[in-house]
Design a protein around this motif. Structure first.
Motif, mmCIF file in Angstrom:
data_model
loop_
_atom_site.group_PDB
_atom_site.id
_atom_site.type_symbol
_atom_site.label_atom_id
_atom_site.label_comp_id
_atom_site.label_asym_id
_atom_site.label_seq_id
_atom_site.Cartn_x
_atom_site.Cartn_y
_atom_site.Cartn_z
ATOM 1 N N THR A 608 39.361 -2.625 55.231
ATOM 2 C CA THR A 608 38.160 -3.072 55.955
ATOM 3 C C THR A 608 37.079 -2.000 55.995
ATOM 4 O O THR A 608 35.917 -2.306 56.238
ATOM 5 C CB THR A 608 38.508 -3.487 57.393
ATOM 6 N N SER A 609 37.462 -0.732 55.775
ATOM 7 C CA SER A 609 36.455 0.331 55.727
ATOM 8 C C SER A 609 37.020 1.506 54.930
ATOM 9 O O SER A 609 38.232 1.645 54.788
ATOM 10 C CB SER A 609 36.067 0.785 57.138
ATOM 11 N N GLN A 610 36.110 2.327 54.418
ATOM 12 C CA GLN A 610 36.523 3.474 53.605
ATOM 13 C C GLN A 610 35.579 4.634 53.803
ATOM 14 O O GLN A 610 34.401 4.457 54.140
ATOM 15 C CB GLN A 610 36.556 3.088 52.123
ATOM 16 N N THR A 611 36.112 5.844 53.621
ATOM 17 C CA THR A 611 35.317 7.068 53.664
ATOM 18 C C THR A 611 35.805 7.979 52.538
ATOM 19 O O THR A 611 37.001 8.250 52.445
ATOM 20 C CB THR A 611 35.482 7.788 55.010
ATOM 21 N N PRO A 612 34.902 8.422 51.638
ATOM 22 C CA PRO A 612 33.464 8.152 51.593
ATOM 23 C C PRO A 612 33.152 6.755 51.048
ATOM 24 O O PRO A 612 34.030 6.050 50.577
ATOM 25 C CB PRO A 612 32.944 9.238 50.644
ATOM 26 N N GLU A 613 31.865 6.396 51.116
ATOM 27 C CA GLU A 613 31.431 5.075 50.678
ATOM 28 C C GLU A 613 31.541 4.920 49.163
ATOM 29 O O GLU A 613 31.588 5.905 48.421
ATOM 30 C CB GLU A 613 29.982 4.825 51.103
ATOM 31 N N ALA A 614 31.551 3.662 48.730
ATOM 32 C CA ALA A 614 31.532 3.362 47.298
ATOM 33 C C ALA A 614 30.278 3.962 46.662
ATOM 34 O O ALA A 614 29.193 3.927 47.246
ATOM 35 C CB ALA A 614 31.572 1.857 47.080
ATOM 36 N N GLY A 615 30.444 4.527 45.474
ATOM 37 C CA GLY A 615 29.308 5.128 44.767
ATOM 38 C C GLY A 615 29.214 6.630 44.933
ATOM 39 O O GLY A 615 28.433 7.296 44.242
ATOM 40 N N THR A 616 30.021 7.190 45.859
ATOM 41 C CA THR A 616 30.008 8.639 46.055
ATOM 42 C C THR A 616 30.635 9.329 44.832
ATOM 43 O O THR A 616 31.701 8.905 44.365
ATOM 44 C CB THR A 616 30.822 9.013 47.308
ATOM 45 N N PRO A 617 30.005 10.377 44.303
ATOM 46 C CA PRO A 617 30.574 11.074 43.132
ATOM 47 C C PRO A 617 31.976 11.621 43.426
ATOM 48 O O PRO A 617 32.227 12.169 44.498
ATOM 49 C CB PRO A 617 29.570 12.204 42.874
ATOM 50 N N ILE A 618 32.865 11.473 42.467
ATOM 51 C CA ILE A 618 34.230 11.985 42.590
ATOM 52 C C ILE A 618 34.220 13.509 42.420
ATOM 53 O O ILE A 618 33.602 14.037 41.488
ATOM 54 C CB ILE A 618 35.159 11.360 41.525
ATOM 55 N N THR A 619 34.863 14.201 43.343
ATOM 56 C CA THR A 619 34.999 15.649 43.227
ATOM 57 C C THR A 619 36.484 16.010 43.204
ATOM 58 O O THR A 619 37.318 15.246 43.671
ATOM 59 C CB THR A 619 34.314 16.373 44.402
ATOM 60 N N GLU A 620 36.795 17.164 42.678
ATOM 61 C CA GLU A 620 38.186 17.579 42.548
ATOM 62 C C GLU A 620 38.837 17.736 43.917
ATOM 63 O O GLU A 620 38.260 18.319 44.836
ATOM 64 C CB GLU A 620 38.266 18.896 41.769
ATOM 65 N N ASN A 621 40.056 17.188 44.033
ATOM 66 C CA ASN A 621 40.859 17.278 45.264
ATOM 67 C C ASN A 621 40.181 16.625 46.472
ATOM 68 O O ASN A 621 40.477 16.985 47.612
ATOM 69 C CB ASN A 621 41.182 18.737 45.592
ATOM 70 N N MET A 622 39.254 15.695 46.227
ATOM 71 C CA MET A 622 38.623 15.013 47.352
ATOM 72 C C MET A 622 39.646 14.086 48.021
ATOM 73 O O MET A 622 40.611 13.645 47.405
ATOM 74 C CB MET A 622 37.382 14.230 46.894
ATOM 75 N N THR A 623 39.412 13.786 49.291
ATOM 76 C CA THR A 623 40.280 12.885 50.045
ATOM 77 C C THR A 623 39.527 11.599 50.349
ATOM 78 O O THR A 623 38.387 11.631 50.839
ATOM 79 C CB THR A 623 40.733 13.536 51.365
ATOM 80 N N ILE A 624 40.155 10.487 50.015
ATOM 81 C CA ILE A 624 39.567 9.176 50.302
ATOM 82 C C ILE A 624 40.412 8.522 51.392
ATOM 83 O O ILE A 624 41.618 8.342 51.244
ATOM 84 C CB ILE A 624 39.529 8.290 49.047
ATOM 85 N N GLU A 625 39.750 8.175 52.502
ATOM 86 C CA GLU A 625 40.448 7.547 53.628
ATOM 87 C C GLU A 625 40.183 6.049 53.634
ATOM 88 O O GLU A 625 39.031 5.611 53.560
ATOM 89 C CB GLU A 625 39.991 8.159 54.957
ATOM 90 N N LEU A 626 41.254 5.266 53.691
ATOM 91 C CA LEU A 626 41.143 3.809 53.672
ATOM 92 C C LEU A 626 41.786 3.239 54.927
ATOM 93 O O LEU A 626 42.925 3.579 55.273
ATOM 94 C CB LEU A 626 41.831 3.237 52.428
ATOM 95 N N ASN A 627 41.045 2.383 55.633
ATOM 96 C CA ASN A 627 41.550 1.742 56.843
ATOM 97 C C ASN A 627 41.842 0.276 56.564
ATOM 98 O O ASN A 627 40.964 -0.453 56.082
ATOM 99 C CB ASN A 627 40.532 1.871 57.977
ATOM 100 N N LEU A 628 43.061 -0.140 56.850
ATOM 101 C CA LEU A 628 43.507 -1.503 56.542
ATOM 102 C C LEU A 628 43.781 -2.292 57.815
ATOM 103 O O LEU A 628 44.182 -1.725 58.831
ATOM 104 C CB LEU A 628 44.782 -1.483 55.688
ATOM 105 N N GLU A 629 43.551 -3.578 57.732
ATOM 106 C CA GLU A 629 43.879 -4.485 58.845
ATOM 107 C C GLU A 629 44.466 -5.758 58.284
ATOM 108 O O GLU A 629 44.156 -6.144 57.159
ATOM 109 C CB GLU A 629 42.637 -4.818 59.665
#
Length: 629
Positions: A608-629
């Motif tokens: 239902t939501s994510q951080t960072p937003e879609a379209g953000t450039p991928i960087t090495e070892n970045m963390t993507i947080e996903l919230n599910l419901e």
């Protein structure tokens, strides 16, 4: 020593030093035995809950923004800094230079920037060691569907408080005050470390809302009207399935939107409903037993009555001759409806109108709802003309929500259903906090009266002014209306501005949906039966198909019972973060094997939501947080 310092001066000096030393030792000793002062802890913030549609599709989700500021005095080369920082901020170097040329010590370059802008600016500040640039992280809101149901969803301001719509009215549900959690913590053994608000599931269906908004935009373009309203509600449960108010604002650009796009018309705007109101007049008088289905009235194109020295004349558009109440609705005959109003006294008529909910708020979960206006018979503006005029939808002001709620009485066997926008509320972990249960107002019609009015509306759809709304294979009852709008400059009624409308209830045999559409100030053709009735038919078709309602001509098919579920496609990640919204937890599992990107998955179900937003450039070892419901 050489008599430069006298003995008494030296003794006095050492005495004073000794006193100071004693005072310091005493103060130190006192501080040593005292308890250490408690360092004030900054209050934790409450994570705001999401707003989703009835199926969990995200409509308003929490995100983060950044205020980017600089300490001006620490910038050594302002021109070079301005050139480097301008592009990621989407500003010109001159704009940046103008800001940092301020006499103030600290200035903001830009406020409320998105994650991708923050990342780009952070990269530059790290590369050139611009340690005078600060990033202030603030909680924000992302509206992934921009203008969809914007007046209903509302908007959250920079201070984290809702300013309109559900965001405003449900502020304490979405984001309870931190003090509420502190009180809970003081009474419990286990502390709530990460306080969060609740998620609100609206009654609207996002897909249906989108389809009906497309129809509404096409109608506005075709009629060149100034505005439009559309409401579709379940007359048994009161749940509103679609809520359209055009023009509408882009919630992600709310501050820059025009005032007229922010107006919640179905709730806030009061207007004269015109001939659509006639269905309630027939229902009230029939239920009062003032008329029967077989009573006939002569329309000679002019209702005329003399009362207490006052002569009342109300024109009808046609010479309809003899007709029943059914004919009065079928042809929208002013003369017959005015005569019908003669069969009920003023006090009872107005009391029954108020019983339908007119003159008071419906109580839906929206701010600034209008009461409308229903005249009191003791009011100085009441005249012999008032009752027959109200009977045809003038000298009374209503809201679109009031019209729909009153119509639910016709579709629900004579009992109005309280309208609502909230299907359920859940906690952050997805557990149920509350679920909507239908509420009903006091009965206003007998079942016989409700069935009679609905059958009259069906006749209007098959033979009368609403024939363009007829959809053939599903029975539908309609009533059209065209009302002259008030001329606010000259007084009286405008010769050019009209409010065109149509209301529908379907299916007639087992009523389920109330659909109401209003088009304001159309250019050219203005009759509701000609410009709104066809839209009612189109919208009803969409609703019937979307809800899977049975159609009269539908064929019966045999099915083996075997259902094939297509396998999920792998999510591909390129140079930018993809849009994970709507993906299931199963879809995400292959991503956990990646070594270059870290994933944090909270909850279960669908994203239902994510951080960072879609379209953000991928960087090495970045963390993507996903919230599910």
């Amino acid at each position: 020593m050489n008599n430069f310092f006298k003995k008494k001066q030296i003794i006095l000096f050492f005495v004073l030093c000794s006193l100071v030393l004693v005072a310091l030792l005493f103060s130190y000793g006192k501080l040593a035995v005292q308890d250490l002062p408690t360092v004030a802890q900054s209050k934790p913030t409450v994570e705001r809950g999401s707003i989703v549609d009835r199926h969990g599709y995200p409509l308003a989700v929490p995100t983060n923004f950044y205020h980017i500021g600089v300490t001006v005095k620490d910038i050594k080369n302002k021109e070079a800094f301005s050139k480097r920082i301008a592009e990621p901020l989407r500003m010109s170097s001159d704009e940046v230079l103008k800001i940092i040329s301020s006499s103030r010590n600290f200035v903001y370059l830009k406020k409320k920037v998105k994650q991708e802008t923050y990342e780009a600016v952070k990269e530059i500040t790290s590369e050139f060691n611009y340690n005078f640039v600060t990033f202030e992280k603030i909680p924000g809101r992302n509206y992934p569907n921009h203008t969809l149901a914007s007046q209903l969803i509302g908007y959250m301001g920079d201070d984290g408080k809702g300013l309109a719509g559900i965001e405003f009215s449900q502020q304490d549900i979405l984001q309870p005050p931190i003090e509420d959690f502190e009180k809970l913590n003081s009474t419990k053994d286990s502390l709530i470390e990460n306080p969060s608000g609740k998620n609100i599931y609206l009654t609207i269906d996002a897909n249906l809302q989108y389809k009906l908004e497309q129809v509404s935009h096409a109608t506005l373009d075709k009629t060149q009207a100034e505005s439009m309203m559309l409401i579709a509600a379940n007359c048994k449960t009161g749940e509103i399935l679609s809520y359209v108010s055009l023009p509408s604002a882009d919630l992600n650009e709310y501050g820059n939107s025009a005032t007229e796009t922010k107006i919640d018309r179905p709730a806030m705007v009061a207007y004269e409903p015109g001939s659509v109101f006639k269905i309630f007049t027939v229902g009230i008088v029939h239920d009062f037993r003032g008329i029967s289905p077989n009573d006939s009235f002569l329309c000679d194109r002019m209702y005329e009555k003399r009362t207490g020295g006052e002569t009342v004349r109300i024109k009808c558009l046609e010479h309809h001759g003899w007709g029943t109440a059914r004919d009065g609705l079928k042809y929208s005959c002013n003369d017959i409806l005015c005569q019908i109003s003669d069969h009920i006294d003023e006090e009872t008529f107005i009391s029954r109108i108020r019983g339908l909910g007119f003159g008071s708020k419906t109580g839906v979960e929206l701010p600034s709802e209008t009461n409308g206006s229903v005249k009191d018979t003791k009011n100085r503006l009441w005249s012999a003309r008032s009752k027959p005029t109200i009977a045809i939808g003038q000298e009374i002001s209503v809201s679109a929500l009031q019209m729909v709620q009153a119509a639910t009485a016709i579709g629900n066997n004579g009992v109005p259903t309280k309208l609502t926008f909230i299907n359920k509320v859940t906690n952050k972990d997805g557990s149920i906090y509350s679920v909507h249960k239908p509420e009903y107002r006091e009965r206003v019609f007998s079942k016989t009266t409700a069935d009679y009015v609905l059958s009259c509306m069906e006749t209007t759809a098959t033979e009368g002014t609403g024939s363009r709304a007829n959809i053939g294979d599903v029975s539908i009852g309609v009533k059209t209306g065209t009302a002259q709008m008030a001329d606010k400059e000259k007084g009286g009624y405008s010769d050019t501005d009209f409010l065109s409308s149509c209301i529908a209830i379907f299916p007639v045999e087992e009523p389920e949906i109330v659909l109401y559409i209003v088009v304001e100030k159309a250019k050219g053709e203005t009759y509701g039966g000609r410009i709104v009735a066809p839209v009612i038919g189109e919208a009803a078709d969409i609703i019937i198909d979307h809800l899977g309602m049975s159609r009269g001509g539908a064929e019966s098919l045999e099915h083996s019972g075997l259902i094939t579920i297509p396998s999920a496609k792998n999510i591909k990640i390129g140079k930018t973060v993809p849009n994970f919204i709507g993906k299931s937890k199963k879809d995400l599992l292959p991503l956990l094997d990646r070594n270059d990107i870290q994933f944090t998955i909270n909850g279960s179900g669908w994203v239902t939501s994510q951080t960072p937003e879609a379209g953000t450039p991928i960087t090495e070892n970045m963390t993507i947080e996903l919230n599910l419901e």
